[in-house]
Design a protein around this motif. Structure first.
Motif, short mmCIF file in Angstrom:
data_model
loop_
_atom_site.label_atom_id
_atom_site.label_comp_id
_atom_site.label_asym_id
_atom_site.label_seq_id
_atom_site.Cartn_x
_atom_site.Cartn_y
_atom_site.Cartn_z
N VAL B 33 40.98 45.14 43.95
CA VAL B 33 41.86 45.84 43.01
C VAL B 33 41.43 45.70 41.55
N PHE B 34 40.42 44.88 41.31
CA PHE B 34 40.01 44.66 39.91
C PHE B 34 38.55 44.20 39.87
N VAL B 52 33.77 39.31 37.60
CA VAL B 52 35.01 38.85 38.21
C VAL B 52 35.47 39.95 39.16
N GLU B 54 38.60 40.83 41.93
CA GLU B 54 39.87 40.36 42.48
C GLU B 54 40.31 41.29 43.59
N SER B 55 40.75 40.69 44.67
CA SER B 55 41.33 41.46 45.76
C SER B 55 42.83 41.23 45.72
N VAL B 56 43.56 41.87 46.63
CA VAL B 56 45.00 41.63 46.70
C VAL B 56 45.27 40.15 46.95
N LYS B 57 44.30 39.46 47.52
CA LYS B 57 44.54 38.07 47.89
C LYS B 57 44.15 37.06 46.81
N ALA B 58 42.98 37.25 46.18
CA ALA B 58 42.49 36.20 45.29
C ALA B 58 41.41 36.72 44.35
N ALA B 59 41.10 35.88 43.37
CA ALA B 59 40.04 36.19 42.43
C ALA B 59 38.78 35.45 42.86
#
Lengths: 373, 119
Positions: B33-34, B52, B54-59
């Motif tokens: 997502v980022f 960097v 980032e997924s829905v779960k973690a960076a």
């Protein structure tokens, strides 16, 4: 320690779930659909969640009133006047006015049915037994699974299995035969969507889940999407947004403390932490939980410190839940800020990777609640 | 194509090295997502955290696999992070690097070696 398994464990494995340890259970965090699509599917159609890890508790005494009166010594909630067949959100408070767990409780005629958080259930049950005395029996229900069916299609789907569920209003509870078993159904959930929570005997749990999954509108949804759904709905996660250090007033849960338990109410006070909680109700708390919208694209997660300005030295609070909000298509967060900054459109800064990035204080929930009123 | 134990792939393109993450990494991350990319012109050292993700779960971070200079970044990922899930080996490359010493490539795994690593 070996992880516990819910009655739907075999089904999760068969459906390709990714399992993770959660509150001592081996739980599905996502299925092959993935967190993002599971989230959006629930908001558009219906999602089926296994929440059997949560604690189901039945409290019995001489009468409903007797149990309600005893329980009111532990929660700042009007339990005595909760009508038969109705459910209410509540929380145990600590002597310091914090929260030791949040829960749902229902008036089921001659008893109270309570659903508590998985991570707190052992402590909650021990606490109830210790505090309520021998007149009240506290029974943990371990022979039932707990399923949640959530989303705009939930009513149409469940009504195929029993038409009675369509007549339930938000927070109504009823015994309904489903999959050939006596189920305890409430019209509630924790996603911000309309839906049901279904306490089903273990022997019928997989049959019921499979019957619901026969509907093209229904997908299995894991804990990952459950978390992003409740975050967008502005709902607190125990141990993150609320804990023993946060008062229910700070947490924005004063709506769950009915008039009868407040100052000048006919059963005012009489619960742990009443001094702090009643004072905060009258004078306002020092800090408040607010919705926070990061202005950039970077998600800001739990623990990110918040600052009043880009160069302020000391943090004014912290994010308690945060991540990407799939329905908004942008990051969302909740956290605590001083009461005078808990004003919509106030700008604060969160620090991630050494950078201060702006967030705006917004009204909760992020997504409008879609309950059956 | 070479692979790192950090689940990056490296592909030589002219005198540049194109870097992305593997299918396996993309699946493990979940929905991305980022993405935050370095600026072009940045001089980077091997194992430096430069992206960097980032997924829905973690960076998580992506490390520079080589010493060198970032000469191009894939800006499309910033606007559409889900590309990392849809086409990690193709469209969703992260950056192009002018390597200071292409000999550093020799430290990395072949496709067979990487497949063995992820089992």
């Amino acid at each position: 320690m070996t992880l516990l398994r819910t009655p739907l464990y075999a089904l999760h494995e068969k459906k390709g779930a990714k399992m993770v340890p959660f509150a001592g259970y081996d739980m599905p965090v996502q299925y092959p659909l993935g967190v993002l699509k599971e989230h959006l599917h629930t908001r558009a159609h219906a999602g089926l969640f296994d929440v059997s890890h949560m604690g189901q508790v039945v409290l019995r005494g001489r009468s409903y009133d007797a149990v309600a009166r005893a329980l009111e010594a532990l929660l700042p909630v009007d339990i005595l006047n909760l009508p038969r067949g109705r459910q209410r959100y509540g929380f145990f408070t600590t002597p310091q006015g914090g929260v030791s767990d949040d829960l749902m409780l229902a008036n089921r005629g001659d008893h109270i049915f309570m659903v508590v958080n998985a991570g707190c259930k052992i402590d909650d049950i021990a606490y109830l037994r210790r505090q309520l005395g021998p007149e009240i029996t506290v029974k943990e229900i371990t022979n039932r699974a707990l399923l949640a069916l959530q989303g705009p299609a939930a009513e149409a789907v469940l009504a195929v299995h029993h038409p009675m569920v369509a007549d339930l209003g938000f927070m109504d509870v009823e015994t309904v035969p489903l999959a050939g078993a006596e189920c305890w159904v409430s019209r509630s959930g924790y996603t911000g969507e309309d839906g049901y929570e279904i306490s089903v005997p273990v022997a019928a749990a997989e049959d019921l889940a499979r019957a619901l999954l026969q509907h093209s509108e229904v997908e299995l949804i894991g804990l990952g999407a459950r978390d992003s759904l409740r975050l967008e709905a502005g709902l607190c996660l125990y141990g993150h947004d609320i804990d023993t250090t946060s008062s229910p007033v700070e947490a924005g849960l004063a709506w769950a403390i009915q008039k009868s338990r407040r100052a000048q109410g006919d059963r005012a006070g009489g619960f742990p932490g009443e001094e702090r909680i009643l004072t905060e109700l009258q004078e306002g708390p020092k800090r408040r939980r607010v919705g926070l919208l990061p202005q950039g694209r970077a998600p800001m997660r739990e623990g990110v410190p918040l600052f009043a300005s880009a160069d302020a030295e000391r943090p004014i609070g912290a994010i308690t839940s945060g991540g990407f909000g799939p329905s908004l298509g942008r990051p969302v967060a909740m956290g605590y800020v001083p009461a005078d900054m808990a004003v919509v459109d106030t700008q604060v800064f969160g620090e991630i990777r050494g950078k201060r990035l702006p967030l705006t204080v917004v009204k909760l929930p992020f997504t409008p609640a879609n309950f059956k009123r | 194509m070479k692979y790192t134990e950090e689940h990056e792939w490296l592909r030589i393109e002219g005198d540049l090295v194109v870097v992305g993450i593997t299918d396996h990494a993309s699946a493990q991350l979940g929905d991305v997502v980022f993405v935050e990319l370095p600026e072009t012109g940045t001089i980077v050292a091997k194992d430096e955290e430069i992206v960097v993700i980032e997924s829905v779960k973690a960076a998580s971070d992506i490390l520079s696999p080589l010493d060198g200079e970032i000469v191009e970044v894939n800006e499309a990922l910033v606007a559409t992070p889900s590309m990392v899930n849809d086409d990690p080996l193709g469209e969703a490359w992260f950056f192009k690097l002018k390597a200071a010493d292409l000999g550093q490539m020799d430290d990395y795994l072949s496709e067979a070696g990487y497949k063995k690593l992820i089992g």
